[in-house]
Scaffold this motif. Structure first.
Motif, PDB file in Angstrom:
ATOM      1  N   ILE A 153       9.073   6.214   0.094  1.00 42.19           N
ATOM      2  CA  ILE A 153       8.886   7.335  -0.847  1.00 42.19           C
ATOM      3  C   ILE A 153      10.252   7.766  -1.392  1.00 42.19           C
ATOM      4  CG2 ILE A 153       8.039   9.701  -1.155  1.00 42.19           C
ATOM      5  CD1 ILE A 153       5.995   9.188   1.045  1.00 42.19           C
ATOM      6  N   ARG A 154      11.248   7.841  -0.494  1.00 44.34           N
ATOM      7  CA  ARG A 154      12.597   8.247  -0.940  1.00 44.34           C
ATOM      8  C   ARG A 154      13.123   7.291  -1.996  1.00 44.34           C
ATOM      9  NH1 ARG A 154      13.983  10.189   4.436  1.00 44.34           N
ATOM     10  NH2 ARG A 154      14.125  12.449   4.183  1.00 44.34           N
ATOM     11  N   ARG A 155      12.929   5.976  -1.765  1.00 49.35           N
ATOM     12  CA  ARG A 155      13.424   4.992  -2.732  1.00 49.35           C
ATOM     13  C   ARG A 155      12.753   5.203  -4.079  1.00 49.35           C
ATOM     14  NH1 ARG A 155      13.588   1.252   1.808  1.00 49.35           N
ATOM     15  NH2 ARG A 155      11.389   0.773   1.581  1.00 49.35           N
ATOM     16  N   LEU A 156      11.432   5.399  -4.038  1.00 56.01           N
ATOM     17  CA  LEU A 156      10.704   5.527  -5.303  1.00 56.01           C
ATOM     18  C   LEU A 156      10.980   6.857  -5.998  1.00 56.01           C
ATOM     19  CD1 LEU A 156       7.436   3.801  -4.139  1.00 56.01           C
ATOM     20  CD2 LEU A 156       8.735   3.126  -6.158  1.00 56.01           C
TER      21      LEU A 156
ATOM     22  N   LYS B  48       0.825  -1.220   0.000  1.00 53.83           N
ATOM     23  CA  LYS B  48       0.000   0.000   0.000  1.00 53.83           C
ATOM     24  C   LYS B  48       0.858   1.269   0.000  1.00 53.83           C
ATOM     25  CE  LYS B  48      -0.691  -0.227   5.001  1.00 53.83           C
ATOM     26  NZ  LYS B  48      -0.019   0.831   5.670  1.00 53.83           N
ATOM     27  N   THR B  49       2.008   1.209   0.682  1.00 56.45           N
ATOM     28  CA  THR B  49       2.849   2.412   0.742  1.00 56.45           C
ATOM     29  C   THR B  49       3.305   2.816  -0.656  1.00 56.45           C
ATOM     30  OG1 THR B  49       3.650   1.481   2.798  1.00 56.45           O
ATOM     31  CG2 THR B  49       4.758   3.460   2.005  1.00 56.45           C
TER      32      THR B  49
ATOM     33  N   ALA C 128       6.124   6.285  10.146  1.00 53.89           N
ATOM     34  CA  ALA C 128       6.487   7.463   9.345  1.00 53.89           C
ATOM     35  C   ALA C 128       7.879   7.259   8.734  1.00 53.89           C
ATOM     36  CB  ALA C 128       6.456   8.708  10.213  1.00 53.89           C
ATOM     37  N   ASP C 129       8.801   6.701   9.511  1.00 54.24           N
ATOM     38  CA  ASP C 129      10.148   6.474   8.976  1.00 54.24           C
ATOM     39  C   ASP C 129      10.132   5.478   7.823  1.00 54.24           C
ATOM     40  OD1 ASP C 129      11.389   8.258  10.641  1.00 54.24           O
ATOM     41  OD2 ASP C 129      11.884   6.779  12.177  1.00 54.24           O
ATOM     42  N   GLN C 130       9.331   4.428   7.985  1.00 54.32           N
ATOM     43  CA  GLN C 130       9.262   3.433   6.895  1.00 54.32           C
ATOM     44  C   GLN C 130       8.620   4.014   5.647  1.00 54.32           C
ATOM     45  OE1 GLN C 130       6.840   0.312   8.508  1.00 54.32           O
ATOM     46  NE2 GLN C 130       8.088   0.413  10.336  1.00 54.32           N
TER      47      GLN C 130
ATOM     48  N   LEU D 190       1.299  15.586   1.827  1.00 46.84           N
ATOM     49  CA  LEU D 190       1.427  15.312   3.256  1.00 46.84           C
ATOM     50  C   LEU D 190       0.945  13.891   3.521  1.00 46.84           C
ATOM     51  CD1 LEU D 190       1.738  16.184   6.297  1.00 46.84           C
ATOM     52  CD2 LEU D 190      -0.676  16.798   6.208  1.00 46.84           C
ATOM     53  N   VAL D 191       1.765  13.119   4.240  1.00 49.51           N
ATOM     54  CA  VAL D 191       1.342  11.776   4.647  1.00 49.51           C
ATOM     55  C   VAL D 191       1.293  11.752   6.171  1.00 49.51           C
ATOM     56  CG1 VAL D 191       1.809   9.293   4.523  1.00 49.51           C
ATOM     57  CG2 VAL D 191       2.570  10.785   2.653  1.00 49.51           C
ATOM     58  N   LEU D 192       0.133  11.468   6.729  1.00 47.61           N
ATOM     59  CA  LEU D 192      -0.006  11.373   8.185  1.00 47.61           C
ATOM     60  C   LEU D 192       0.029   9.912   8.607  1.00 47.61           C
ATOM     61  CD1 LEU D 192      -2.822  13.961   9.017  1.00 47.61           C
ATOM     62  CD2 LEU D 192      -0.375  14.166   9.475  1.00 47.61           C
ATOM     63  N   CYS D 193       0.849   9.607   9.599  1.00 51.87           N
ATOM     64  CA  CYS D 193       0.988   8.224  10.077  1.00 51.87           C
ATOM     65  C   CYS D 193       0.772   8.191  11.591  1.00 51.87           C
ATOM     66  CB  CYS D 193       2.409   7.713   9.828  1.00 51.87           C
ATOM     67  SG  CYS D 193       2.896   7.748   8.123  1.00 51.87           S
ATOM     68  N   PRO D 194       0.363   7.049  12.152  1.00 50.98           N
ATOM     69  CA  PRO D 194       0.138   6.995  13.599  1.00 50.98           C
ATOM     70  C   PRO D 194       1.418   7.039  14.437  1.00 50.98           C
ATOM     71  CG  PRO D 194      -0.334   4.866  12.589  1.00 50.98           C
ATOM     72  CD  PRO D 194      -0.072   5.821  11.473  1.00 50.98           C
ATOM     73  N   THR D 195       2.500   6.435  13.965  1.00 51.00           N
ATOM     74  CA  THR D 195       3.702   6.365  14.798  1.00 51.00           C
ATOM     75  C   THR D 195       4.940   6.817  14.024  1.00 51.00           C
ATOM     76  OG1 THR D 195       4.228   4.122  14.099  1.00 51.00           O
ATOM     77  CG2 THR D 195       2.869   4.321  16.071  1.00 51.00           C
TER      78      THR D 195
END
Ligand code: AMP
Length: 507
Positions: A139-142, A101-102, A132-134, A123-128
């Motif tokens: 995103i950086r890789r892609l 999904k990411t 967020a780091d993953q 903007l991507v909002l994540c719970p933890t």
């Protein structure tokens, strides 16, 4: 033509994984059906591998990065969501971790990114923070094939100073947790009024953690014209409320893969309440998983169980909401560095935990909600590898078992605990230990410095050193058990960057 997998229910799984490039589709299907005939009476589900990324109208940089990452074709979630994502539609999707999904939303937001325009576009909002780091890493890789893309992670539990410095120039993409994002919006150090894509990842988890108001406030400070992508494993009321008030005619996608995957061998043991911990020990001794995540329903149970397993000489660590961020980082570093092979966690604490190749998930107690059960066991058998999910339950949990059976559409096969064999001379030490070094990025310590110091004398080989994790004020080094003491002496007696640091072994 590529046939990836041939799935059988009934816990029987064959992975064909052939490359059928030279074989016609017809003969490939025939081969699969022949296999079926030889195992009669087993319902078969044949998954043709989905389309390649080149079938989408993606910018060339994304075609190269997906190729470089070895993403040969789309996962089912990607195949179902990407056409809508790329056409600019709002979307609400049910997808579990491990489904790809990411990459789906990352590709969607990167495809329309303008590197030359220096404003925050997504903007991507994540719970933890871990999630967020993953997400940021994916995103950086892609996006690595597009020059000059600035991505920033903004999460709580991290000092504000460096974040403020990085925000001097607006990043193209921001990934973060709601509390910290809101703080920056209030300080006016972050500007989201022109964003084009908003992603709420693991939205149900964010609501569980009480972020509803923060999320709504953040959304009120973003452009109305943005595309909103909502990813959630479950659809509680709060999710519907967010979707109704924010999304515009969203496409609703529910991918079946969120149900029990045939790659997971599920084993259920009925136990007496008083012997639960003893059976858990036997389960670990019998299956000897290289790494296991044990789920408990309460924090107290996590601590008690970790202590009990330690009395059996098993290196178990507890992860729950009462830990300070520092302790949480330490536990996760030890587990990821293979210095501990058993992590005992509550559902909340395990959120965002991304440990690749988790050999087993063990339910010390069945979860109240069957969706959570599926979510838990989905953490093993990721990215095509096989997994083991063991569940212990007592008489009083029979209703929960029934709910799980209904949810996954199959009866659970109960196994007798008498099959569990504990070898006489049991050694279950994790392969590595972790060293704590009280110096980190602030002292300009880099992973290379630690590696260099440890291997300089030639006593320790590079291969004996595992994961090195740097924080601002300290660092962790995973090292093979047998060279642990030597490493401790080398680091404690020597200097790194001209400085002597305190070093100790984490137990
Ligand atoms: P996620 O569900 O986002 O946690 O992704 C699970 C893993 O699948 C990540 O390690 C991704 O790098 C990987 N992945 C995502 N898309 C693909 C793909 N199309 N083919 C192979 N691996 C993928």
């Amino acid at each position: 033509m590529f046939i990836q997998k041939l799935y059988f229910y009934n816990k029987c799984f064959i992975n064909l994984n052939f490359n059928f490039k030279s074989v016609s589709k017809q003969s490939a299907i025939k081969l699969c059906y022949d296999a079926r005939t030889s195992l009669s009476d087993i319902p078969i589900e044949l998954f043709m591998n989905s389309a390649p990324f080149s079938s989408l109208s993606l910018r060339p940089e994304l075609l190269s990065s997906t190729k470089a990452l070895g993403y040969e074709s789309m996962t089912p979630v990607q195949e179902q969501t990407l056409p809508h994502l790329l056409s600019g539609k709002d979307l609400i999707a049910q997808a579990r971790t491990g489904s790809g999904k990411t990459a789906a939303f990352a590709i969607g937001l990167i495809n329309k990114l303008e590197a030359q325009s220096y404003f925050t576009q997504a903007l991507v909002l994540c719970p933890t923070r871990e999630l967020a780091d993953q997400v940021a890493a994916e995103i950086r890789r892609l996006a690595s094939t597009i020059p000059n893309i600035k991505l920033l992670t903004l999460c709580g539990g991290k000092p504000m100073g460096p974040q403020l410095a990085s925000l001097q120039r607006d990043p193209h993409i921001v990934v973060g947790t709601p509390g910290r994002i809101l703080k920056h919006l209030e300080k006016e150090t972050l500007h989201l009024e022109a964003i084009e894509t908003l992603v709420l990842d693991e939205a149900d988890r964010m609501l569980d953690m009480g972020f509803y108001d923060d999320i709504m406030q953040i959304i009120s400070m973003t452009a109305d014209s943005k595309q909103t992508l909502l990813f959630s494993a479950t659809y509680p009321d709060g999710i519907k409320r967010i979707s109704d008030s924010v999304q515009n005619n969203p496409v609703d996608i529910r991918v079946e893969a969120s149900h029990h995957s045939p790659d997971i061998n599920q084993v259920f043991f009925q136990v007496e309440k008083s012997e639960r911990a003893k059976i858990l020990f036997k389960v670990i001794a019998h299956y000897r998983p290289e790494s296991s995540l044990v789920f408990c329903n309460t924090k107290q149970q996590c601590d008690e169980l970790a202590n009990e397993l330690r009395q059996h000489d098993l290196h178990a660590l507890a992860l729950h909401g009462d830990l300070e961020q520092f302790e949480r980082d330490q536990v996760l570093t030890q587990f990821a560095g293979k210095s501990s092979s058993i992590l005992i966690a509550t559902d909340v604490a395990a959120r965002g935990l991304d440990v690749k190749e988790l050999a087993a998930v063990i339910n010390f107690e069945l979860s109240h909600d069957p969706e959570i059960h599926i979510h838990r066991i989905g953490r093993t058998a990721r990215a095509g590898s096989k997994g083991l999910a063991v569940s212990l339950f007592t008489d009083s949990e029979l209703r929960r078992l029934q709910a799980i059976e209904e949810y996954q559409g199959s009866t659970a096969t109960l196994t007798n605990t008498s099959i569990l064999k504990v070898p006489e001379k049991l050694k279950l030490y994790p392969p590595m230990v972790t060293l704590f070094v009280n110096g980190g990025r602030k002292e300009k310590v880099r992973a290379g410095d630690l590696l260099g110091a440890l291997t300089a004398s030639g006593e320790i080989a590079g291969e004996q050193i595992g994961k090195i994790t740097l924080f601002d004020k300290f660092a962790y080094v995973a090292i093979e058990q047998k060279v642990a003491k030597q490493s401790l002496t080398i680091l404690a007696d020597g200097k790194i960057k001209g400085k002597r640091f305190r070093v100790r072994l984490l137990r």
